[in-house]
Design an enzyme around this catalytic site. Sequence first.
Site, PDB file in Angstrom:
ATOM      1  N   TYR A   1      19.997   0.255   2.786  1.00  0.00           N
ATOM      2  CA  TYR A   1      19.986  -0.340   1.438  1.00  0.00           C
ATOM      3  C   TYR A   1      21.220  -1.217   1.227  1.00  0.00           C
ATOM      4  O   TYR A   1      21.153  -2.262   0.584  1.00  0.00           O
ATOM      5  CB  TYR A   1      20.000   0.732   0.354  1.00  0.00           C
TER       6      TYR A   1
ATOM      7  N   LYS B   1      18.979   7.727  -1.930  1.00  0.00           N
ATOM      8  CA  LYS B   1      19.765   7.780  -0.691  1.00  0.00           C
ATOM      9  C   LYS B   1      20.943   6.796  -0.756  1.00  0.00           C
ATOM     10  O   LYS B   1      21.868   6.887   0.036  1.00  0.00           O
ATOM     11  CB  LYS B   1      18.887   7.464   0.525  1.00  0.00           C
TER      12      LYS B   1
ATOM     13  N   THR C   1       0.823  -1.217   0.000  1.00  0.00           N
ATOM     14  CA  THR C   1       0.000   0.000   0.000  1.00  0.00           C
ATOM     15  C   THR C   1       0.857   1.268   0.000  1.00  0.00           C
ATOM     16  O   THR C   1       0.325   2.373   0.044  1.00  0.00           O
ATOM     17  CB  THR C   1      -0.909   0.021   1.251  1.00  0.00           C
ATOM     18  N   GLY C   2       2.173   1.110  -0.081  1.00  0.00           N
ATOM     19  CA  GLY C   2       3.064   2.264   0.031  1.00  0.00           C
ATOM     20  C   GLY C   2       3.277   2.996  -1.280  1.00  0.00           C
ATOM     21  O   GLY C   2       2.775   2.593  -2.343  1.00  0.00           O
TER      22      GLY C   2
ATOM     23  N   ILE D   1       9.333   9.795  -5.108  1.00  0.00           N
ATOM     24  CA  ILE D   1       8.247   9.206  -5.893  1.00  0.00           C
ATOM     25  C   ILE D   1       7.033  10.126  -5.834  1.00  0.00           C
ATOM     26  O   ILE D   1       6.624  10.541  -4.742  1.00  0.00           O
ATOM     27  CB  ILE D   1       7.894   7.809  -5.343  1.00  0.00           C
TER      28      ILE D   1
ATOM     29  N   ASP E   1       3.001  -8.822   9.596  1.00  0.00           N
ATOM     30  CA  ASP E   1       3.988  -7.914  10.185  1.00  0.00           C
ATOM     31  C   ASP E   1       5.365  -8.469   9.836  1.00  0.00           C
ATOM     32  O   ASP E   1       5.759  -9.528  10.333  1.00  0.00           O
ATOM     33  CB  ASP E   1       3.793  -7.822  11.703  1.00  0.00           C
TER      34      ASP E   1
ATOM     35  N   ARG F   1       0.656  -4.355   7.153  1.00  0.00           N
ATOM     36  CA  ARG F   1       0.016  -4.647   8.448  1.00  0.00           C
ATOM     37  C   ARG F   1      -1.468  -4.305   8.426  1.00  0.00           C
ATOM     38  O   ARG F   1      -2.278  -4.942   9.081  1.00  0.00           O
ATOM     39  CB  ARG F   1       0.713  -3.862   9.571  1.00  0.00           C
ATOM     40  N   ARG F   2      -1.831  -3.266   7.641  1.00  0.00           N
ATOM     41  CA  ARG F   2      -3.246  -2.845   7.595  1.00  0.00           C
ATOM     42  C   ARG F   2      -3.735  -2.882   6.148  1.00  0.00           C
ATOM     43  O   ARG F   2      -3.711  -1.861   5.447  1.00  0.00           O
ATOM     44  CB  ARG F   2      -3.374  -1.422   8.146  1.00  0.00           C
TER      45      ARG F   2
HETATM   46  N1  LIG Z   1       8.457   7.346  -1.171  1.00  0.00           N
HETATM   47  C1  LIG Z   1       9.491   7.786  -1.867  1.00  0.00           C
HETATM   48  O1  LIG Z   1       9.502   8.911  -2.403  1.00  0.00           O
HETATM   49  C2  LIG Z   1      10.697   6.875  -2.058  1.00  0.00           C
HETATM   50  C3  LIG Z   1      11.727   7.328  -2.899  1.00  0.00           C
HETATM   51  C4  LIG Z   1      12.817   6.513  -3.117  1.00  0.00           C
HETATM   52  C5  LIG Z   1      12.906   5.285  -2.496  1.00  0.00           C
HETATM   53  N2  LIG Z   1      11.897   4.868  -1.673  1.00  0.00           N
HETATM   54  C6  LIG Z   1      12.059   3.553  -1.027  1.00  0.00           C
HETATM   55  O2  LIG Z   1      10.973   2.694  -1.320  1.00  0.00           O
HETATM   56  C7  LIG Z   1      10.797   1.783  -0.223  1.00  0.00           C
HETATM   57  C8  LIG Z   1       9.346   1.852   0.204  1.00  0.00           C
HETATM   58  O3  LIG Z   1       9.081   3.171   0.683  1.00  0.00           O
HETATM   59  P1  LIG Z   1       7.647   3.879   0.557  1.00  0.00           P
HETATM   60  O4  LIG Z   1       7.897   5.339   0.496  1.00  0.00           O
HETATM   61  O5  LIG Z   1       6.836   3.189  -0.456  1.00  0.00           O
HETATM   62  O6  LIG Z   1       7.078   3.573   1.998  1.00  0.00           O
HETATM   63  P2  LIG Z   1       5.629   3.913   2.550  1.00  0.00           P
HETATM   64  O7  LIG Z   1       4.845   4.719   1.566  1.00  0.00           O
HETATM   65  O8  LIG Z   1       5.844   4.419   3.928  1.00  0.00           O
HETATM   66  O9  LIG Z   1       4.951   2.483   2.614  1.00  0.00           O
HETATM   67  C9  LIG Z   1       5.481   1.483   3.434  1.00  0.00           C
HETATM   68  C10 LIG Z   1       4.714   0.204   3.176  1.00  0.00           C
HETATM   69  O10 LIG Z   1       5.276  -0.826   3.996  1.00  0.00           O
HETATM   70  C11 LIG Z   1       4.256  -1.371   4.836  1.00  0.00           C
HETATM   71  N3  LIG Z   1       4.912  -1.715   6.096  1.00  0.00           N
HETATM   72  C12 LIG Z   1       5.624  -0.905   6.912  1.00  0.00           C
HETATM   73  N4  LIG Z   1       6.043  -1.586   7.991  1.00  0.00           N
HETATM   74  C13 LIG Z   1       5.585  -2.867   7.832  1.00  0.00           C
HETATM   75  C14 LIG Z   1       5.673  -4.046   8.611  1.00  0.00           C
HETATM   76  N5  LIG Z   1       6.313  -4.073   9.806  1.00  0.00           N
HETATM   77  N6  LIG Z   1       5.069  -5.169   8.168  1.00  0.00           N
HETATM   78  C15 LIG Z   1       4.401  -5.155   6.979  1.00  0.00           C
HETATM   79  N7  LIG Z   1       4.291  -4.081   6.193  1.00  0.00           N
HETATM   80  C16 LIG Z   1       4.869  -2.950   6.628  1.00  0.00           C
HETATM   81  C17 LIG Z   1       3.213  -0.251   4.960  1.00  0.00           C
HETATM   82  O11 LIG Z   1       1.922  -0.721   5.276  1.00  0.00           O
HETATM   83  P3  LIG Z   1       1.403  -0.849   6.815  1.00  0.00           P
HETATM   84  O12 LIG Z   1       1.779   0.422   7.492  1.00  0.00           O
HETATM   85  O13 LIG Z   1      -0.064  -1.114   6.676  1.00  0.00           O
HETATM   86  O14 LIG Z   1       2.117  -2.015   7.368  1.00  0.00           O
HETATM   87  C18 LIG Z   1       3.237   0.280   3.508  1.00  0.00           C
HETATM   88  O15 LIG Z   1       2.512  -0.597   2.671  1.00  0.00           O
HETATM   89  C19 LIG Z   1      11.786   2.233   0.871  1.00  0.00           C
HETATM   90  O16 LIG Z   1      12.956   1.504   0.793  1.00  0.00           O
HETATM   91  C20 LIG Z   1      12.059   3.668   0.492  1.00  0.00           C
HETATM   92  O17 LIG Z   1      13.285   4.116   1.000  1.00  0.00           O
HETATM   93  C21 LIG Z   1      10.795   5.625  -1.457  1.00  0.00           C
END
Ligand SMILES: NC(=O)c1ccc[n+]([C@@H]2O[C@H](COP(=O)([O-])OP(=O)(O)OC[C@H]3O[C@@H](n4cnc5c(N)ncnc54)[C@H](OP(=O)(O)O)[C@@H]3O)[C@@H](O)[C@H]2O)c1
Length: 350
Positions: free
Chosen positions: A143, A117, A12-13, A169, A52, A36-37
């Site tokens: 990473y 990063k 969902t992220g 993103i 989780d 998780r949700r």
């Molecule tokens: N967002 C950006 O702009 C960006 C840019 C470059 C790289 N990245 C990289 O992409 C990766 C993902 O980042 P994101 O930005 O997509 O993160 P995000 O939007 O915060 O989403 C995190 C996801 O992980 C799940 N999650 C977190 N803790 C968890 C756990 N303990 N068990 C199961 N699921 C869990 C969350 O759902 P729940 O909370 O429901 O568990 C959610 O689906 C990271 O490595 C980040 O550094 C992101």
Amino acid sequence: MVDNIAVIAGATGAAASRLVELLAETPGWRVVGLCRRPPGTPRANVRYLAADLADAASCRRAVDEAGAVTHLVYAARAAFAEGGVEDVPANVAMLRNLLDACDRPGLRHVHLLEGTKWYGLHLGPFATPAREDDPRHMPPNFYYDQQDLLTERRTGKGWSWSASRPNLIVDFAPGRARNLVSTLGAWAAICRELGVPLDFPGRAGAYTALTELTDARLLARAIRWMLTDPRAADRAFNVTNGDPFRWSRLWPRLAAYFGLPCGQVRPLRLAAWMADKEAVWRRVSARHGLVPRRLSEVAPWDFADFALGFDYDVISSTTRAREAGFHDVLDTEAMLLGHLDAYREARLLP
Ligand SMILES: NC(=O)c1ccc[n+]([C@@H]2O[C@H](COP(=O)([O-])OP(=O)(O)OC[C@H]3O[C@@H](n4cnc5c(N)ncnc54)[C@H](OP(=O)(O)O)[C@@H]3O)[C@@H](O)[C@H]2O)c1
């Protein structure tokens, strides 16, 4: 017929939700999304399971339910504070727990989400355009540990790995506050409500430096390519829109889009400066009949401080991906205005 079952962690992220959509509509794929949700709304070809990742038993239960997993995409991350030092042991343990559960005969590919990063974007100027094999910076950087874990675990196995390194993103993602588009839109709406020009609230050097963004849908297409193209096996790839830009060139266009005079560079610490603007946002919402949401749900100002704070070039070379067969590019200006239109149509921004 379903040939591939992809488990997508962090479904969902920001990084993964468009991939879930894309694979679900790609013939031959079924998706199992872990978080998780899980969302309540069903989607064809997608099964969301609550897991989780910090809990090994929870990962095993979810993967057992998923069936014969062929592909794993890891796009979760442990909780963190913007700009702070991220938790390496927690992030590595989450990946390891899921890998332990999925690493069975039948697994063909594991994809890991990384980001700019990797090159130390958050630490200061770095060599640009950043290339995938550039030297690492002084750890910690989760990473590095995650990719090292993958390469170590892959030895002697029937699966390959890949990694993507997007920059920030961007997406139309109403439920997700940590998004540059809605944050810029809220900033502009508040400027208009208060009768001030559209100033650039980041650092002076960030206004003129070259930078770039990664559209979530383009990232999804890149990851789908990495999951299946042998030329992507056991390699990391930068993934960006492929058209570096300067805010100084884009800002007047944004000002025109919002019907505001273009202002000047005025560095503010938005997390502090915007803390008293909830009441202004309520007025904006009421005047324009917006879906009621708190300003903090629309615009995480600490994230904006981070995103508009790079007073140095932020450019990643995409040559490796292009040479290996992924050629998508996107006009960042059109992308940003398109996402802003979508927020307007959804009555989330005026
Ligand atoms: N967002 C950006 O702009 C960006 C840019 C470059 C790289 N990245 C990289 O992409 C990766 C993902 O980042 P994101 O930005 O997509 O993160 P995000 O939007 O915060 O989403 C995190 C996801 O992980 C799940 N999650 C977190 N803790 C968890 C756990 N303990 N068990 C199961 N699921 C869990 C969350 O759902 P729940 O909370 O429901 O568990 C959610 O689906 C990271 O490595 C980040 O550094 C992101």
